[in-house]
Design a protein around this motif. Sequence first.
Motif, PDB file in Angstrom:
ATOM      1  N   GLY A 135      37.306  45.102  35.339  1.00 22.88           N
ATOM      2  CA  GLY A 135      37.261  43.494  36.776  1.00 22.88           C
ATOM      3  C   GLY A 135      38.639  43.155  36.770  1.00 22.88           C
ATOM      4  N   LYS A 136      39.912  44.246  35.806  1.00 26.18           N
ATOM      5  CA  LYS A 136      40.982  42.832  36.218  1.00 26.18           C
ATOM      6  C   LYS A 136      41.467  43.136  37.584  1.00 26.18           C
ATOM      7  N   THR A 137      41.348  44.069  38.461  1.00 27.43           N
ATOM      8  CA  THR A 137      42.132  43.799  39.577  1.00 27.43           C
ATOM      9  C   THR A 137      41.074  43.463  40.625  1.00 27.43           C
ATOM     10  N   THR A 138      39.884  42.735  40.603  1.00 28.19           N
ATOM     11  CA  THR A 138      39.443  42.122  41.080  1.00 28.19           C
ATOM     12  C   THR A 138      39.829  41.023  40.896  1.00 28.19           C
ATOM     13  N   LEU A 139      39.683  40.352  40.258  1.00 27.82           N
ATOM     14  CA  LEU A 139      40.345  39.147  39.309  1.00 27.82           C
ATOM     15  C   LEU A 139      41.763  38.750  40.388  1.00 27.82           C
ATOM     16  N   LEU A 163      50.452  39.505  34.063  1.00 28.88           N
ATOM     17  CA  LEU A 163      50.580  41.260  33.972  1.00 28.88           C
ATOM     18  C   LEU A 163      49.191  41.624  33.416  1.00 28.88           C
ATOM     19  N   ILE A 164      48.681  42.463  34.593  1.00 29.12           N
ATOM     20  CA  ILE A 164      47.749  43.350  34.338  1.00 29.12           C
ATOM     21  C   ILE A 164      48.501  45.212  34.500  1.00 29.12           C
ATOM     22  N   GLY A 172      35.396  44.052  28.287  1.00 32.46           N
ATOM     23  CA  GLY A 172      33.958  45.469  29.453  1.00 32.46           C
ATOM     24  C   GLY A 172      33.088  44.720  29.926  1.00 32.46           C
ATOM     25  N   PRO A 173      32.634  45.799  31.148  1.00 35.54           N
ATOM     26  CA  PRO A 173      32.207  45.527  31.791  1.00 35.54           C
ATOM     27  C   PRO A 173      30.685  45.839  30.734  1.00 35.54           C
ATOM     28  N   ALA A 174      29.960  45.056  30.812  1.00 33.93           N
ATOM     29  CA  ALA A 174      28.170  44.390  30.742  1.00 33.93           C
ATOM     30  C   ALA A 174      27.458  45.203  31.064  1.00 33.93           C
ATOM     31  N   PRO A 187      28.297  40.802  40.058  1.00 31.39           N
ATOM     32  CA  PRO A 187      29.669  40.404  39.808  1.00 31.39           C
ATOM     33  C   PRO A 187      30.208  41.520  38.876  1.00 31.39           C
ATOM     34  N   ALA A 188      31.535  41.666  39.359  1.00 24.26           N
ATOM     35  CA  ALA A 188      32.330  43.024  39.493  1.00 24.26           C
ATOM     36  C   ALA A 188      33.222  42.137  37.883  1.00 24.26           C
ATOM     37  N   VAL A 189      32.887  40.722  37.511  1.00 28.10           N
ATOM     38  CA  VAL A 189      34.137  40.167  36.180  1.00 28.10           C
ATOM     39  C   VAL A 189      33.751  38.654  36.564  1.00 28.10           C
TER      40      VAL A 189
END
Lengths: 563, 583
Positions: B409-413, B561-562, B580-582, B385-387
Amino acid sequence: MRPFDPRLLRYATAARWFLLVGALLGLAQTVTVIAFSWLLSQSVTLAVTGASLASLAGTIGTLAGVIVVRAVLVWLLEVASTRGAAQVKSQLRRQVLDRVAERGPDWLSGHASAAVSTLVTQGLDALDNYFARYLPQLLLAAISTPLLILVMLSQDLPSGITVIVVLPFIPVFMVLIGQATQSVQRQQWESLQRLSTGFLDLVGGLGTLKIYGRERRQYARVHSITEDYRTRTMKVLRVSFLSGFVLELAASLSVALVAVSIGLRLVDGSLALGVGLFVLLLAPEAFLPVRQVGAQFHAAADGLAAAEEVFALLEDGDAGTAASSSAPAAASAASAAASAAAASAGASGPAEDGVLRFEHVTIRRGTDVPVQDFSAEFRPGELAVVVGPSGAGKSSLVAALQGFVPFDGRIVLNGAAQTPGTPRPWLAWAGQRPGLFQGTVADNLALGDASVDLGTVLRSLESAGAGDLDPAIVLGVAGEGLSGGQAQRVATARAVYRATTHDCAVLVLDEPSSALDEAAETVLVVGLRRLAREGRIVIVVSHRPALRSAADRIVALTEVAHV
Amino acid sequence: MSDFRTTAKARTVAGTPAAVSAEMRAVLRFAQPSARHFAPGLAAGVLSACFAVALLASSAWLITRAAEQPPIMFLSMAVVGVRAFALGRSAFRYLERLASHDAAFRQLAHLRLGVFARILPLAPAGLGGTSRGDLLSRLVRDVDDLQDFPLRVVQPLATAGILASVSVLGVWLVLPAAGVTLALSLLAGGLLATIASTVLSARSERLLAPLRGTLAGEVLEVVENLDVLSAFGALDARLATLAAADDRLCRASLRRSLGVGVQGAVLSLFAGLATVGALWVGIPALSGPGGISGPGFAVVVLVPMAVFEVFAVIPLALGVWRQVRSSAARVASAVPTSVPAEIPAESVNVPTDAPPDAPTTTSVGVRPVLELTDVGASWPGSATPAVTGITLRLAPGDRVHLAGPSGAGKTTLAQTLVRFLDYTGSYRLDGVEARTLAPAEVRSRVGLCEQRPWLFDDSIRQNLLFARETATDPDLLAVLDRVGLGDWAARRGGLDARVGERGALVSGGQAQRIALARALLADFPVLIVDEPTANVDEEQGDRLVRDILVTAQEDGRAVLLISHTPVPDDLITARVVVPGPAR
């Protein structure tokens, strides 16, 4: 557009060879065509008058030999054009890249760099068609058509004259139709362009349309865009295709005229069948290369257009080439003298204090003056932050420091004046664009060095706020595979690596933290302060409060009036 | 550049060859016009080709017959025929080109609609790398290149095939043995040329494509990073590497050149053999009992030349076929028929024609408009998963800054919240689980300003109007004023000013402001703003963020606001940090 650009011969020596070999092969091909037609008409005539197969075996055997030679020549001509295209492309490509390297980044920024790289790769590939299909036919039209007409004239004067009379109609009508088409195309061109990109625009914006719930309505729009494109294009094509019509008509009508005239003269016995058949077979061959040149013109046009773009690039500012190409040489001589002078003078003089001085620096770009009369001092051990609104010339100033743009005034480091166009071994720099390369992160950091010092790589990544990045990660072309923020940190680390390994006196970073979060920015500030403490001049172009508050010196640029 | 990458991608993405060829056939079916539209062009083409052969045949007959010095009236039919065939050949050729182009362009509408219908449920998240600008234009170019399939593959091959059969039949009627030699020569020549073209060209392409790709990559890196290479003293070394890559490509092309002309030579050879064959079987027949006449003999001997002239299009058509096939393969792999599981189906659980629930009027501060509990999301084709683990509440008037390192993964959200991607965990909108709502219904309440807002190549007015079609010009000018573009638009000549292809005439900051203006017009109760400052310089970026948050505050709109860059505390009501990403 001219059918052949003589500059091709000047810039690509391989093109000369191809023309020579192609002309010889074309000549040989014409000879086989004449021999084939002669032998065939003789065989038919003799057979009709009662000769047996056995008595014709010699003629037919020779005919078969000619056929084999003709096939070999067809093959050789294609081989020659493929080789010619490959060599010409390679020669042109190298010249463009050498020219780009010679003129430097500032000159390149005046040309879209993506367009330049597309031009020298895919753009030049369009020359394949030019060489494979067009140029050989152009050669044949120049060699074969006149030769065949001469043979026809010598065998049967009326037929030869018929062809000579019909042939000029082709270029005349082509020009007339070309002009008519051009005016139609000019009227339609812009709208056609818009319609042809309309679908791309729609597909690209589909996400946006979905956000606003407008996606389902686009079916009708796709349909109407495409239908509109069809009706307008067909209007243009109806006229464009006329030129093909005229070509075909001229060729087939002249065959018909020759055939009927020969037939009528055969009836009254004023002509022999053998001659009549021979001339009938030659007539379409005389038109074939001319027809092919017309039919393949569009296939060739792309290649020729690409070649012309290349020539334009090679000749860009050629009037000033002498001046600009000798300028770096003169400049480097001058700077060598200057630095020698500075070294000898500096040995005793007080100017050798490690300070970087901008003295009344003015930078002109065309009519723009992004930097006017800028003076400042940067001292070793200090972290200086350059601030100023967009358009205040921050990046131009950095480019001048790098020696990429000419400037008035003086930039002096440690007493030595720095001139444009000379190497800057004392400078480590990271620009606004990361500019990474294929290879591992470590390779990227050690750019320009023969070996990689892994310890320094890790420390440099650490001080750029990218300590969590594995230096063994392999990046794709143009650094693909990293996020924007990661790429920026690697670029910063690369400058730090160079500053450390080459012991550079000056480190310049242009907006290093625009894609960094606060935590990473804090790490970066600490790293930069440490690098300054080691006795370097550290200059950062930035707007971030965190950097401004850490600065020993803030240099503010104001927007200057544009002349 | 994009070419070789896309090819590589097409190769890796394209599962089993059989599956691809089925998908490819489906794509090619879109490109081929219906028989009704295709027939006129084909008929004109066949007539033109037949007339070309007939012109030579009738000329040969005329001359040989004339040599027998018959009364001239026996020749008049042939004289008329020669002239008619000459005119007809050119006229039908003109008609062929018009009719077949018209049919191909007509089909383009169906082709584009068919591809559009397949893209629609996937866009934008399911297009994967294709959403990147250059790959997208590659896809669209591929779709348009499929026009060549009816025009330059099917039409010439069908014409050549029909002409060959008709000619063989005609020759056979005059002299059966000559018909057989012609048929054999055509079959053998066509077959050998096809094999030579397929095997040699395909192999040469296979060898050259990677070399070409390497060179393109080298060129791109050197040209785009000339400043970096100069600054690091690495330019000369890179130019040497580049020259070596260029050298390898050039040498490989020279080696392959021997195979290139083989098709043309084979056809030329067999054209000659057909003529010799006709002589061979024709000459004995001239004298034999029940033999053929002199004029008939001349026709039989000369017709093969004319037939093979039409046959010469076969290698060209096969070359185009290879290009069309790879275009079709790329389209098929870029736009799969099945929607991946990670993309929510457009009409799941809710019939599209059902009236949407009446918008729940939410009293401010009473109910959270948007509530996420342990939300995660993945991109199609990605194992991890990206987020994950996002929990947040967004009530009317809330202005939340979602921070976090790049790659978190902010944009993914953001894409998940507007239902471009499916989610795990719970995402409730006004208390209703978003999964049970139609994605379009979710998007009517939750809006998104994308990281790279798409501007259509049209006027400023059209770029705003689709957000609210009932808006008047004063409405549009007012909203431009609110986002700080009032003066700019006035300077550019008002609402009719064009924004250029892909917004080429506006800066990154202005594009973001136009996107914000659209979002304000649509009046979404919840607005997600994804990295508005990504393509804007620092100073303008700070002003932009302020303007976004201040307009939201004025309207009482909930804003997420991302942004990875710091946001002043006084502008926001809360801050959420994505870990941060795992690793």
